[in-house]
Design a protein around this motif. Structure first.
Motif, mmCIF file in Angstrom:
data_model
loop_
_atom_site.group_PDB
_atom_site.id
_atom_site.type_symbol
_atom_site.label_atom_id
_atom_site.label_comp_id
_atom_site.label_asym_id
_atom_site.label_seq_id
_atom_site.Cartn_x
_atom_site.Cartn_y
_atom_site.Cartn_z
ATOM 1 N N GLU A 40 92.039 -68.955 83.351
ATOM 2 C CA GLU A 40 91.094 -68.125 82.130
ATOM 3 C C GLU A 40 89.829 -67.599 82.998
ATOM 4 O O GLU A 40 90.032 -65.860 83.032
ATOM 5 N N SER A 47 90.593 -59.220 86.108
ATOM 6 C CA SER A 47 90.639 -58.004 84.990
ATOM 7 C C SER A 47 89.149 -56.931 85.035
ATOM 8 O O SER A 47 89.641 -55.587 85.366
ATOM 9 N N SER A 54 94.411 -56.933 80.920
ATOM 10 C CA SER A 54 94.831 -57.969 79.895
ATOM 11 C C SER A 54 95.386 -56.961 78.253
ATOM 12 O O SER A 54 94.824 -57.310 77.434
ATOM 13 N N ARG A 58 95.183 -60.486 74.883
ATOM 14 C CA ARG A 58 94.285 -61.058 76.109
ATOM 15 C C ARG A 58 94.112 -62.311 75.236
ATOM 16 O O ARG A 58 93.988 -62.466 74.362
ATOM 17 N N GLU A 65 83.873 -63.974 78.538
ATOM 18 C CA GLU A 65 83.873 -63.160 79.568
ATOM 19 C C GLU A 65 82.794 -63.023 79.452
ATOM 20 O O GLU A 65 82.341 -62.781 81.196
#
Length: 344
Positions: A40, A47, A54, A58, A65
């Motif tokens: 991830e 991304s 994504s 997602r 994030e």
């Protein structure tokens, strides 16, 4: 420890160091209070630069994030930059002064930065001004050392080292006086914590500010790396090869001081990296600066990155990184001194 004899083997070692740094960087993004799987973390980075879409599904949360992009990425990046710069500066100083004990603070850059930061904290300056003050005083200290050495009689290199020692002592005394005059409830703890070194609170703008002087200094050292081999032989040998030894020494010292000042100003006092890592790199690729400079940069970046990972994850309360580098660096340097068969 790996022994590199042939040119191909030494080149392979450098590629392995680069690969290890990339892996360590990716793994570091997953470490912290919030668990982020490495897949991830890599997807989040890709991304952001447009290499991964994504849109279909997602697989990470907004919290993941924000943790990766806003908190971990700038801190990890700055750790790599500082480790790279301090190691490169240490290797360069050891070649310029032909002294295996030379380190980035040999000319008083660290003491000058400490005084500048302490003075700014005493005056109630913002974090940005504290960084700027540390940078200015660090550069000023080395400039004064060079001016004193130029006016003094005798060997210029020896005079430069002696001037650095004298100014380091002077600015250390100044820092001690500032600590004595500081408010013990808030200013003194802030000064003490800065002197221990930390990457806590690093944000993207900190990385951007440090990147310019660091890039300029590192590029200069990379371009000068083959000439550093001549300086290690002495000024007469360098002149016989058509190299202006005095000019080259000044350029290398200026570049090394620039990246040292930027590193210390960004994260506080971080010792031992510039002294120990170049010796570790010599064990791997030898003393030829054409490969030693790159190996020192890669190894230094990995070293400080791993130390910072330990700093922020070992205990609930973060351990200042300057303490950990001393705990790791001092015993390892003792090992190097005791195990070597010839002078490092």
């Amino acid at each position: 420890m790996l022994s590199a004899n042939g040119k191909g083997t030494k080149t392979a070692v450098i590629w392995l160091l680069a690969a290890f740094l990339i892996v360590a960087f990716a793994v570091s993004l997953t470490m912290g209070r919030l668990n982020v799987p490495i897949a991830e973390a890599v997807k989040i980075l890709l991304s952001r630069i447009g290499l991964y879409s994504s849109a279909p599904q997602r697989t990470w949360s907004d919290q993941m994030e924000k943790a990766v992009i806003n908190i971990r990425l700038p801190r990890i990046t700055l750790a790599c930059m500082i480790g790279c710069c301090l190691s490169a500066a240490g290797a360069a100083y050891q070649g310029v002064f032909r002294n295996p004990m030379a380190s980035p603070d040999i000319l008083g850059a660290s003491s000058g930065a400490a005084f500048g930061a302490a003075l700014a904290i005493l005056m109630g300056a913002s974090s940005g001004m504290i960084t700027l003050s540390a940078f200015i005083f660090s550069m000023l200290t080395v400039l004064l050392a060079m001016l004193i050495a130029k006016r003094a009689r005798g060997d210029g290199v020896v005079n430069l080292i002696l001037a650095g020692i004298m100014l380091s002592s002077l600015f250390s005394a100044g820092t001690s006086y500032i600590k004595l005059a500081a408010d013990p409830s808030n200013q003194l703890p802030a000064i003490t914590y800065w002197l221990m070194g930390s990457l806590s609170g690093t944000r993207h703008n900190t990385v951007y500010m440090a990147a310019i002087p660091m890039l300029a200094g590192c590029v200069t050292l990379i371009l000068s790396r083959w000439r550093l081999n001549l300086l290690t032989l002495g000024d007469d040998e360098a002149r016989s090869m058509g190299v202006n030894a005095a000019l080259l020494r000044a350029v290398v010292i200026a570049a090394s001081t620039l990246i040292t000042a930027a590193s210390i100003a960004s994260a506080g006092m971080i010792g031992w990296v510039g002294l120990v890592v170049p010796h570790m790199a010599r064990k791997l690729v030898g003393s030829d600066y054409r490969r030693l400079m790159g190996a020192s940069m890669l190894l230094g970046a990995s070293f400080l990155l791993i130390v910072d990972d330990v700093s922020r994850n070992l205990t609930a309360a973060e351990i200042p990184i300057g303490i950990l580098t001393a705990f790791v660096g001092a015993p390892f340097f003792i090992y190097l001194l005791c195990s070597r068969r010839k002078p490092v």
